[in-house]
Design an enzyme around this catalytic site. Structure first.
Site, mmCIF file in Angstrom:
data_model
loop_
_atom_site.group_PDB
_atom_site.id
_atom_site.type_symbol
_atom_site.label_atom_id
_atom_site.label_comp_id
_atom_site.label_asym_id
_atom_site.label_seq_id
_atom_site.Cartn_x
_atom_site.Cartn_y
_atom_site.Cartn_z
ATOM 1 N N MET A 150 0.730 -1.200 -0.146
ATOM 2 C CA MET A 150 0.010 0.056 0.079
ATOM 3 C C MET A 150 0.749 0.953 -0.062
ATOM 4 O O MET A 150 0.466 2.392 0.242
ATOM 5 C CB MET A 150 -0.966 0.211 1.267
ATOM 6 C CG MET A 150 -1.997 -1.201 1.033
ATOM 7 S SD MET A 150 -3.522 -0.703 2.212
ATOM 8 C CE MET A 150 -3.075 -0.677 3.454
ATOM 9 N N VAL A 188 10.754 -7.533 9.747
ATOM 10 C CA VAL A 188 11.917 -6.570 9.895
ATOM 11 C C VAL A 188 11.563 -5.561 10.971
ATOM 12 O O VAL A 188 10.378 -5.105 11.200
ATOM 13 C CB VAL A 188 12.234 -5.505 8.647
ATOM 14 C CG1 VAL A 188 13.229 -4.769 8.965
ATOM 15 C CG2 VAL A 188 12.567 -6.651 7.560
ATOM 16 N N ARG A 225 2.002 2.443 9.900
ATOM 17 C CA ARG A 225 1.084 2.951 10.823
ATOM 18 C C ARG A 225 2.004 3.307 12.156
ATOM 19 O O ARG A 225 1.473 3.880 13.057
ATOM 20 C CB ARG A 225 -0.093 1.972 11.275
ATOM 21 C CG ARG A 225 -1.086 1.828 10.130
ATOM 22 C CD ARG A 225 -2.239 0.851 10.668
ATOM 23 N NE ARG A 225 -3.223 1.207 9.638
ATOM 24 C CZ ARG A 225 -3.363 0.118 8.748
ATOM 25 N NH1 ARG A 225 -3.149 -0.908 8.671
ATOM 26 N NH2 ARG A 225 -4.572 0.192 7.701
ATOM 27 N N HIS A 284 9.319 -3.228 3.483
ATOM 28 C CA HIS A 284 8.918 -3.604 2.139
ATOM 29 C C HIS A 284 10.338 -3.855 1.205
ATOM 30 O O HIS A 284 10.195 -4.559 0.310
ATOM 31 C CB HIS A 284 8.174 -2.454 1.689
ATOM 32 C CG HIS A 284 6.896 -1.939 2.436
ATOM 33 N ND1 HIS A 284 6.758 -0.903 3.169
ATOM 34 C CD2 HIS A 284 5.531 -2.399 2.342
ATOM 35 C CE1 HIS A 284 5.473 -0.819 3.655
ATOM 36 N NE2 HIS A 284 4.778 -1.744 3.063
#
Lengths: 301, 301
Positions: free
Chosen positions: A38, A185, A196, A45
């Site tokens: 997202m 991670v 978040r 990521h």
């Protein structure tokens, strides 16, 4: 720099030559990997992309804040959108393509009439507090699989239930895709990385690593001695109390098998080599944080 | 003779070279078509294969009596299974591959926990009398699409609602597949061909063409003069009475838009170029027969 596509047809056209090469050079298979995100990318990521690169030649990262997986009153509007920074970060890990569609491109009809539901596995854990969330995950992942037609797809283990649901969806719908779960991670202090986390105040950020510490502690307790179901339940309740006392509001804290089945008396804690997982969701300020810890029962972690 | 595969992995391996050729000979695209069937093939199925051959180079015919689309008390056990004869017939129309999996191969877990549902469009017509039928269609078609990964797929218009559902599923899930609807193939007396016609006794078979005749008659009435909704409803009721008096038990007889939306007063019968469809399901003995008739309102058929 990765090449950015905003339209399904353009991405398909761009990927076609790599599918060709797969066939021409049989000795050096070209595999396509998908990393669905997202956006608002962090080191977690980027690690997904590095893992994808180890298994494939071409990595497509999708960046799409998917409206169908947010419920009423959730943070869809405030979810951070940072496409330019994301693309710059993806360049550092050699991602090949970014697919960043608009909502209209993904959902000509919104909500889409068709649903893809993974059944009972979605009703527990996050599915209980986020009604409809995994329906949104089901349809967007199905669409991304059909758009990219990847050989592999990489998902983070922080969203452990999502990963389990996607594995089941791939099995039940016969998608020819290998699903790879990537280890969580963490920051130096143990907090699992999450977009978040930036909702946390400075003082909340100091408290946040308690979540991981408590899961590690509980995992140690579960593996250090033979326990009855009642003793384990008691440890679980004590852990939840300590997390709440640290300043969190626990949404759920549960122990499941690593396939997210309930632990029954018959499949108790002391079965040799039985893999369990502790899963937690907890609010800290306006951030809902997830974490989990795999437990190899009766063996040292 | 077509090559028969019973296993997903073997079929995928067999199809891979044709995907290669697609890329090597760019000037002469190799396209793969899927024709999903439940076997017991008749001339209607063979016409699907001929149409598929017009649009693709390689035609895969799946033959699978799908248990998830049969309800309790329906004819799953008695549905005719005639694989050897089917393969011989497919040889006459140059089908390239037959995919005839076992139930275990398609459903390692039965029923599969994952569902693919096309939403409101499934709740009407056949969906009202065959609860769960279109859920079974949704999952088996999704699986076949993911197993064969065809460029096109051909479905008969006799199962008009099924065709509409699959078109919606392809749109909502972004499958890169062109869906082709094939015209109904009829016996000389007008009866739509169906494997279930063999459930009819000799005398029932004499009666059966009434269904098509009555739909043609009603379509003519709808197009020959301007009608109010009430007048059309009255004609529909008269048609249903005549079909029942001929010996059928009508399950439903309805007029819809050709996208299966309800006809409201605002989208009345007299809109120029408005395409409508009359759909019927009716029991005759132990056969549940389907038929339909497209109606181009206010223009000669």
């Amino acid at each position: 720099m990765p090449i950015i596509h905003h339209h399904i047809s353009a991405l398909r056209t761009a990927l076609q030559p790599y599918r060709d090469q797969k066939n021409i050079e049989q000795s050096n298979l070209q595999r396509i990997a998908l990393v669905p995100t997202m956006g608002n990318l962090h080191e977690g990521h980027l690690e997904l992309v590095r893992i994808a690169k180890q298994h494939a030649d071409i990595v497509v990262v999708s960046i799409f804040v998917n409206p169908t997986q947010f419920g009423a009153g959730e943070d869809f509007d405030s979810y951070p959108r940072t496409l330019d920074e994301d693309v710059a970060k993806l360049a550092t890990v050699d991602a090949d393509f970014v697919f960043a569609p608009s909502i209209d491109e993904m959902y000509p009809v919104l909500p889409p009439p068709t649903s893809v539901r993974a059944g009972a596995i979605t009703a527990q854990l996050c599915g209980q507090s986020r009604l409809g969330h995994f329906d949104g995950v089901g349809i967007v992942v199905s669409k991304l699989f059909n758009i990219v037609q990847p050989d592999i797809a990489v998902f983070g283990q922080k969203d452990y239930q999502q990963l389990a649901i996607i594995k089941q969806l791939v099995r039940d719908l016969s998608y020819p895709i290998d699903i790879i779960g990537a280890p969580i991670v963490r920051a130096n202090d143990g907090l699992a990385l999450s977009s978040r986390n930036q909702y946390l105040s400075a003082s909340e950020r100091q408290i946040a690593p308690v979540l991981h510490q408590e899961l590690q502690h509980l995992a140690h307790q579960l593996t250090s001695s033979k326990l009855s179901q009642q003793e384990a339940d008691s440890l679980l309740a004590q852990t939840q109390t300590r997390i709440n006392e640290a300043g969190f509001t626990v949404d759920y804290l549960e122990i499941k098998t690593d396939e997210l089945n309930d632990i029954t008396e018959s499949a108790a804690f002391n079965t040799e080599n039985k893999n369990l997982i502790i899963l937690v969701a907890a609010w800290l300020g306006r951030a809902r944080l997830l974490d989990n810890q795999l437990v190899a029962v009766n063996r040292p972690l």
